[in-house]
Design a protein around this motif. Structure first.
Motif, PDB file in Angstrom:
ATOM      1  N   UNK A 131      69.017 -10.570  29.248  1.00  0.00           N
ATOM      2  CA  UNK A 131      68.914 -10.761  27.796  1.00  0.00           C
ATOM      3  C   UNK A 131      68.745  -9.414  27.099  1.00  0.00           C
ATOM      4  N   UNK A 132      67.949  -8.574  27.685  1.00  0.00           N
ATOM      5  CA  UNK A 132      67.728  -7.245  27.083  1.00  0.00           C
ATOM      6  C   UNK A 132      69.030  -6.455  27.037  1.00  0.00           C
ATOM      7  N   UNK A 133      69.732  -6.456  28.151  1.00  0.00           N
ATOM      8  CA  UNK A 133      71.004  -5.721  28.194  1.00  0.00           C
ATOM      9  C   UNK A 133      71.975  -6.231  27.118  1.00  0.00           C
ATOM     10  N   UNK A 134      72.122  -7.532  27.031  1.00  0.00           N
ATOM     11  CA  UNK A 134      73.061  -8.089  26.045  1.00  0.00           C
ATOM     12  C   UNK A 134      72.624  -7.769  24.623  1.00  0.00           C
ATOM     13  N   UNK A 135      71.334  -7.835  24.406  1.00  0.00           N
ATOM     14  CA  UNK A 135      70.819  -7.563  23.069  1.00  0.00           C
ATOM     15  C   UNK A 135      71.070  -6.111  22.667  1.00  0.00           C
ATOM     16  N   UNK A 136      70.811  -5.190  23.568  1.00  0.00           N
ATOM     17  CA  UNK A 136      71.016  -3.778  23.242  1.00  0.00           C
ATOM     18  C   UNK A 136      72.504  -3.436  23.157  1.00  0.00           C
ATOM     19  N   UNK A 137      73.301  -4.119  23.959  1.00  0.00           N
ATOM     20  CA  UNK A 137      74.744  -3.866  23.899  1.00  0.00           C
ATOM     21  C   UNK A 137      75.286  -4.284  22.534  1.00  0.00           C
ATOM     22  N   UNK A 138      74.835  -5.424  22.053  1.00  0.00           N
ATOM     23  CA  UNK A 138      75.263  -5.857  20.719  1.00  0.00           C
ATOM     24  C   UNK A 138      74.756  -4.884  19.651  1.00  0.00           C
ATOM     25  N   UNK A 139      73.527  -4.462  19.794  1.00  0.00           N
ATOM     26  CA  UNK A 139      72.967  -3.525  18.820  1.00  0.00           C
ATOM     27  C   UNK A 139      73.788  -2.230  18.768  1.00  0.00           C
ATOM     28  N   UNK A 140      74.188  -1.752  19.951  1.00  0.00           N
ATOM     29  CA  UNK A 140      74.886  -0.461  20.000  1.00  0.00           C
ATOM     30  C   UNK A 140      76.345  -0.576  19.576  1.00  0.00           C
ATOM     31  N   UNK A 141      77.007  -1.635  20.013  1.00  0.00           N
ATOM     32  CA  UNK A 141      78.453  -1.734  19.761  1.00  0.00           C
ATOM     33  C   UNK A 141      78.776  -2.554  18.519  1.00  0.00           C
ATOM     34  N   UNK A 160      72.781  13.127  23.510  1.00  0.00           N
ATOM     35  CA  UNK A 160      73.433  11.823  23.693  1.00  0.00           C
ATOM     36  C   UNK A 160      72.801  11.022  24.835  1.00  0.00           C
ATOM     37  N   UNK A 161      72.948  11.497  26.053  1.00  0.00           N
ATOM     38  CA  UNK A 161      72.603  10.612  27.169  1.00  0.00           C
ATOM     39  C   UNK A 161      71.096  10.482  27.390  1.00  0.00           C
ATOM     40  N   UNK A 162      70.355  11.569  27.290  1.00  0.00           N
ATOM     41  CA  UNK A 162      68.909  11.431  27.504  1.00  0.00           C
ATOM     42  C   UNK A 162      68.230  10.621  26.404  1.00  0.00           C
ATOM     43  N   UNK A 163      68.524  10.857  25.123  1.00  0.00           N
ATOM     44  CA  UNK A 163      67.929   9.973  24.113  1.00  0.00           C
ATOM     45  C   UNK A 163      68.296   8.505  24.326  1.00  0.00           C
ATOM     46  N   UNK A 164      69.539   8.239  24.673  1.00  0.00           N
ATOM     47  CA  UNK A 164      69.949   6.842  24.880  1.00  0.00           C
ATOM     48  C   UNK A 164      69.164   6.229  26.033  1.00  0.00           C
ATOM     49  N   UNK A 165      69.002   6.979  27.102  1.00  0.00           N
ATOM     50  CA  UNK A 165      68.277   6.448  28.254  1.00  0.00           C
ATOM     51  C   UNK A 165      66.803   6.219  27.920  1.00  0.00           C
ATOM     52  N   UNK A 166      66.190   7.165  27.248  1.00  0.00           N
ATOM     53  CA  UNK A 166      64.766   7.032  26.951  1.00  0.00           C
ATOM     54  C   UNK A 166      64.488   5.848  26.035  1.00  0.00           C
ATOM     55  N   UNK A 167      65.344   5.649  25.050  1.00  0.00           N
ATOM     56  CA  UNK A 167      65.142   4.498  24.167  1.00  0.00           C
ATOM     57  C   UNK A 167      65.353   3.192  24.931  1.00  0.00           C
ATOM     58  N   UNK A 168      66.321   3.206  25.821  1.00  0.00           N
ATOM     59  CA  UNK A 168      66.594   2.014  26.642  1.00  0.00           C
ATOM     60  C   UNK A 168      65.387   1.668  27.516  1.00  0.00           C
ATOM     61  N   UNK A 169      64.839   2.681  28.178  1.00  0.00           N
ATOM     62  CA  UNK A 169      63.690   2.435  29.052  1.00  0.00           C
ATOM     63  C   UNK A 169      62.459   2.053  28.238  1.00  0.00           C
ATOM     64  N   UNK A 181      78.329   3.478  28.425  1.00  0.00           N
ATOM     65  CA  UNK A 181      76.925   3.287  28.766  1.00  0.00           C
ATOM     66  C   UNK A 181      76.570   1.810  28.834  1.00  0.00           C
ATOM     67  N   UNK A 182      76.944   1.058  27.802  1.00  0.00           N
ATOM     68  CA  UNK A 182      76.461  -0.322  27.705  1.00  0.00           C
ATOM     69  C   UNK A 182      77.254  -1.303  28.546  1.00  0.00           C
ATOM     70  N   UNK A 183      78.551  -1.095  28.640  1.00  0.00           N
ATOM     71  CA  UNK A 183      79.361  -2.058  29.403  1.00  0.00           C
ATOM     72  C   UNK A 183      79.363  -1.733  30.895  1.00  0.00           C
ATOM     73  N   UNK A 184      79.242  -0.459  31.241  1.00  0.00           N
ATOM     74  CA  UNK A 184      79.365  -0.089  32.645  1.00  0.00           C
ATOM     75  C   UNK A 184      78.033   0.402  33.236  1.00  0.00           C
ATOM     76  N   UNK A 185      77.488   1.477  32.701  1.00  0.00           N
ATOM     77  CA  UNK A 185      76.296   2.062  33.329  1.00  0.00           C
ATOM     78  C   UNK A 185      75.108   1.117  33.317  1.00  0.00           C
ATOM     79  N   UNK A 186      74.919   0.393  32.222  1.00  0.00           N
ATOM     80  CA  UNK A 186      73.720  -0.462  32.087  1.00  0.00           C
ATOM     81  C   UNK A 186      74.021  -1.933  32.327  1.00  0.00           C
ATOM     82  N   UNK A 187      75.211  -2.245  32.794  1.00  0.00           N
ATOM     83  CA  UNK A 187      75.600  -3.659  32.894  1.00  0.00           C
ATOM     84  C   UNK A 187      74.556  -4.476  33.649  1.00  0.00           C
ATOM     85  N   UNK A 188      74.128  -5.556  33.052  1.00  0.00           N
ATOM     86  CA  UNK A 188      73.147  -6.425  33.690  1.00  0.00           C
ATOM     87  C   UNK A 188      71.715  -5.945  33.540  1.00  0.00           C
TER      88      UNK A 188
END
Lengths: 689, 689
Positions: free
Chosen positions: B441-451, B273-282, B376-383
């Protein structure tokens, strides 16, 4: 660039339901359709005439899609996203047919799609005995060579006119069956109609694989021969009526690949090795493209088709990966394997015959892990997304392979494959140097990252240059963008290739040996013994469950059945249809929820109660894009363009409670052709009796 | 932007050797160093005076690194990559100190590093009884609040002068111990020397975490107070001599986080869960940055520090992930858990006392999976990577939290945390609008993609705008780039924040509620019961193995011991040292193997037999960057800047046969300061008796 909703994968074979509830499961071949089962479930079953008519009206598009004949003049219904690459190719800096849409006013305005070929199945012949006899008791490299040689011979013998026929031996049931598919092919396919991408792909990547949807993802092509439309008396009836919830529907098309027979060890390989590697590869490239295109209209125009393909593939594979990581879904798959193993254990004759293919495959996956990094980077991903690199490699390999007897070549360069290869290499298509450079540089950069700076193949690929320097030198120096140059090298064979001073040809000549070496290791040490083990698993399944099974998808023609229906997940029920009103409500004006001007302008005229998209529980997968969805009479009521998010796990197993196909309705297409993009010529043709 | 070699993770506790062979394992606290064990292994052990001197010469850098005092005038040795952000901050369009390096000719030329604070441990006090009493038998939210309140009180009572002291309660052994660390802090830290990035990070990302290496990854800072260098009579001796293979060496520093005590269920969460999500994000963000910077010198200059951080973090986490996916490594971890469970099963008293924390944690991980996407998307990666968004959120939350009693606040806004927070918020630092926009923009885009598009928090965040439109509106409209504006809002508290019309402040005010809601669910439903279960595991381990254990890393001061040595992997032996000759041989002239002009010009003068970098088997991890590596006498012979690729699995378990730290030698630093970047002022200071 082609729709990459699927890619041919390691395993093929037969599939088992995840649960008995999956009544509508199956991607059935036309020579083994379970009519009795359908009749029992729905009170109707297609007869042979129905099947023949539908088969002869179904076309495979070599770009990776499905389609159907819908008029007597060769008119073909498919998806917009199946003609995106064609719209891209015919666009220029002043005419962007992806953004603006395309509608040919007359026959003369219809535009040829480079590389596109349409194929109709005319015969299916069982050649299992012949191929299995050639294999005998061979293993490893000997097995692969004997099998590939026999296939080459069968294909060559099966077709007499390479200009109009194509012959292809398909491996079904993991080597349990080999069947020769004979096709009538059409090499001149032209674009007739495509709406704007913002209408066809409304909601963009965020809504992709989701539902409710409001996408006008339909397009028309036309078959030509000798410069004239092909007469196609066998074609489907166009029925512009709304789907009814619960009604029986059929989908005919070419699902690309499923992997429902993988053992636990093979699935673990995908979950832990190949899918993560692919997703990371696509992910960074996606980012590179997005930034390169931002604020640059010409790069946005020229890069959008590749970006679409990458995003689509990324999301599809992400869904597959998540399915394997889902404890509930993975648990069912594990249980299926355990049940088969128990049945074999209880059947001494079969157990004696097959040994332990599960353990064989587990060991093979250890070996596959060991070679995966170089195999992936030097062979599978070579050149990244560069068209020209792919062309150069095909030219070099074709020259090298054609110098050998047909039976000894790499399968993709056997005589039966050369006609399509030559067409794809020599059709005129635009080349975008910036995309070529970014692709090659990316590939080299990731290859170095994965294999390390000091790996000999990396040192050879880069020398004293950076990835960007190599890419720039090759792309600015090559002449392969000219189709005449490609054609001359292809027809000139090994002598022409070896004499070429084209830097891309020389680069491939210098470095492709490392790729071929690792490819051979894969073919002989992994693929051949995997096929042998899977063939034993097929034996086990036939013994345990009989032969009333459907094979895994192989991008060959299949028929699935089901009903128009929605689904319920985590307490939320999704209805099976959407209407135009919802489309206008969803529009924000901001990308990707921006409706094109013509759609906005038509709002007052549109009947907002008409159905746009709908779902059904047919068993489909990538490659089915563009498939017609038919009612019991065999009339077309839509074109399949997607699956819901749950359907992505369908690669590994079908869950009838959640997996849904998504289609655009003929009603919506007609509404658009009447009120948004007035096309009386097309409507008249669709309605002609 | 700060070095992100580590991030504080879910679990903390005690660690067990993967195998008995791991003799040099352990990140030991200074109040429990295993001197007898070291003496037995190496015939030498540090006495208390040695430990005290080393402790008082070791500094934590709040940006995420370690360092040491190497002169009596506050001179601090650390890594170049620990001052990269400082070099970035002081650079301008005409003076790029990352590309060109920095050397202060005089004290007056030394330049303040925004946000940087250096901290020396002056006392460690056991406060376990007090915190455990406050927790009592509470669970869930009540546990979290009681614990956090007591910690807040202890920290506030422990420090009397907020200008020079910092107090921090550290959770060790998963709640088995709570210790108060008292620090002398220095808030004015200035840059003295940094070589060019091409010399410090020669080989770049491809060579990162690999060896042989040839990196001059050293830099100097200086502590100031009242505008003058701080007198630091307690400091380490600078010994510019080559390391000897096999010699005993110590590393003192602040390893950021290890997770060696995770249960199998917790590791599966990270792996799946968390490592794949982080690696794809980075990964996609890396691609976005690379393309945005390509061909744009100013973006290349301003984006390079963030790109470095992302690439470094990506590779480090990739190594961790691959370690968990490695069947051999994962098998050892599973065996360790099985052994502990067997010991507990054989010890009825302990079994009775702790129950089944493994099953508790497995259930908690199911719950964590359920909330991970929004968390992850609303709190950990916010902004995303936006500095300004982070500042805005800190300003808003600080205002909201400071309106509550100290004990009831979110831990990061307790009184003891405010001084550093205020410094970080209000220090002057450059803002790069393009990076801010791309990040949001990246954060918002990925947040929409995930949620998904239709999730209420996504609808709220985007409204009728696209991610790019929101980002552009916020970044162009905000005044938070001005440190005075940030300071005024911070000091103005809730009234000022609520009255602000700054669009970024208003955006956070409008949407941070969704983030706080999911954060609370994480804190109360996951983190608190996880801590309770881990505390039971600590009890089990103490019962099974005694208390002679070291706690997981917590970015607090630790001492590790080991020997200068290379390693052998898959038949290849890697020597422990490299010399200057190898550096010049590896240079290609192409990025990232391009040596800077000064290094090339010095080639004739350099003694090519001198050691550049070397490896040792000390147990370290990210956060140790900049740590001094000491000989038995306590003299500095290098600065740790990396681990080898095998060391990345060290997050989960130490393998003494393969894990290696990588240091730049003092010999190399002196050679550089003598012949490449002549710095007689610094050399004289280092050599002063």
């Amino acid at each position: 660039m082609t729709p990459i909703r699927f890619a041919v994968a390691l395993a093929a074979g037969i599939a088992l339901p995840l649960s008995a509830a999956s009544a509508d499961e199956g991607m059935w071949t036309f020579d083994a359709f379970p009519s009795a089962k359908v009749k029992a479930a729905y009170g109707f079953a297609p007869d042979q005439a129905w099947l023949d008519r539908v088969r002869l009206s179904s076309l495979r598009l070599t770009g990776g899609c499905s389609s159907s004949l819908v008029s007597g003049q060769g008119l073909v219904l498919t998806n917009h996203h199946c003609v995106r690459d064609c719209a891209q190719q015919i666009s220029t800096g002043t005419a962007d047919y992806i953004a603006g849409g395309f509608l040919a006013a007359t026959l003369a305005d219809e535009r040829k799609c480079a590389g596109q070929q349409a194929e109709i199945v005319t015969a299916i012949t069982d050649t299992t005995a012949r191929v299995q006899k050639a294999i005998g008791t061979l293993t490893g490299a000997a097995l692969a060579k004997a099998r590939d040689g026999e296939v080459a011979a069968i294909e060559k013998e099966g077709c007499t006119d390479p200009a109009t026929e194509r012959c292809q031996v398909v491996t079904l049931f993991g080597g349990g069956q080999y069947k020769l598919y004979h096709y009538r092919k059409y090499t001149d396919v032209r674009l007739v109609y495509a709406p704007e991408a913002d209408a066809a792909f409304f909601g963009g990547d965020p809504d992709n694989f989701n539902f409710p949807r409001y996408d006008l993802d339909a397009a028309f092509l036309r078959l030509y021969e000798n410069g004239k439309p092909v007469a196609t008396p066998a074609h489907l009836t166009w029925a512009a009526r709304a789907p009814k919830e619960g009604e029986l529907v059929f989908i005919t098309g070419n699902p690309g690949s499923t992997q429902r027979l993988l053992t636990q060890a093979q699935m673990a390989f995908q979950r832990d090795v190949s899918l993560p590697a692919l997703e990371l590869y696509l992910s960074e490239m996606r980012g590179r493209l997005i930034s390169a295109m931002a604020g640059d209209p010409e790069k946005t125009r020229t890069g959008q088709d590749l970006l679409f393909g990458i995003e689509n593939s990324y999301k599809a594979r992400y869904g597959q990966w998540q399915a394997l990581l889902d404890p509930g879904f993975a648990g069912k798959l594990a249980q299926t394997e355990a049940e088969l193993r128990a049945k074999v254990a209880a059947d001494p004759a079969t157990a004696q015959k097959i040994g332990d293919p599960w353990t064989d495959l587990a060991k093979l996956m250890v070996g596959y892990r060991d070679i995966y990094k170089p195999y992936n980077w030097l062979e599978l991903r070579a050149g990244g997304f560069s068209d020209l690199y792919g062309d150069a490699r095909a030219i070099v390999r074709a020259a090298q392979e054609r110098a050998k007897p047909n039976a000894e070549r790499l399968p993709e360069y056997q005589d039966s494959k050369l006609a399509l290869l030559e067409k794809q290499l020599t059709d005129d298509k635009p080349v975008y140097p910036w995309l070529e450079e970014i692709s090659i540089a990316y590939w080299l950069s990731k290859t170095r990252e994965a294999l390390t700076t000091d790996a000999p193949p990396v040192k050879a690929l880069l020398g004293k240059e950076s990835p960007e320097q190599v890419a720039h030198r090759l792309v600015t120096g090559t002449k392969l963008g000219d189709p005449k140059v490609r054609a001359a090298l292809f027809s000139g064979g090994l002598a022409a290739v070896q004499a070429s001073d084209d830097p891309l040809i020389r680069y491939v000549l210098a470095h492709d040996g490392d790729a071929r070496a690792i490819k051979d290791r894969y073919r002989f040490e992994i693929e051949a013994p995997v096929t042998a083990a899977q063939s034993k698993l097929a034996t086990a399944r036939f013994a345990a469950f009989g032969t009333d099974l459907y094979p895994d998808a192989t991008f060959t023609l299949r028929l699935s059945y089901g009903a128009v229906k929605g689904w319920t997940y985590q307490g939320v029920t999704v209805k099976p249809t959407t209407v135009f009103a919802g489309m206008y409500e969803r529009a924000t004006g901001a990308d990707p929820f921006k409706l094109p001007p013509k759609v906005l302008a038509a709002e007052g005229r549109i009947d907002k109660t008409k159905v746009v998209d709908f779902t059904s529980d047919n068993d489909i997968i990538g490659g089915n894009s563009g498939s017609p969805i038919l009612d019991a009479k065999g009339a077309v009521i839509g074109a399949v363009f997607d699956g819901n998010i749950h359907s992505l796990g369908g690669n590994f197993g079908f869950d009838g409670t959640l997996n849904r196909s998504v289609s655009v309705s003929t009603v919506a297409v007609e509404e658009a052709l009447t009120k948004i993009y007035p096309a009386p010529r097309l409507l008249a043709e669709l309605h002609a009796k």
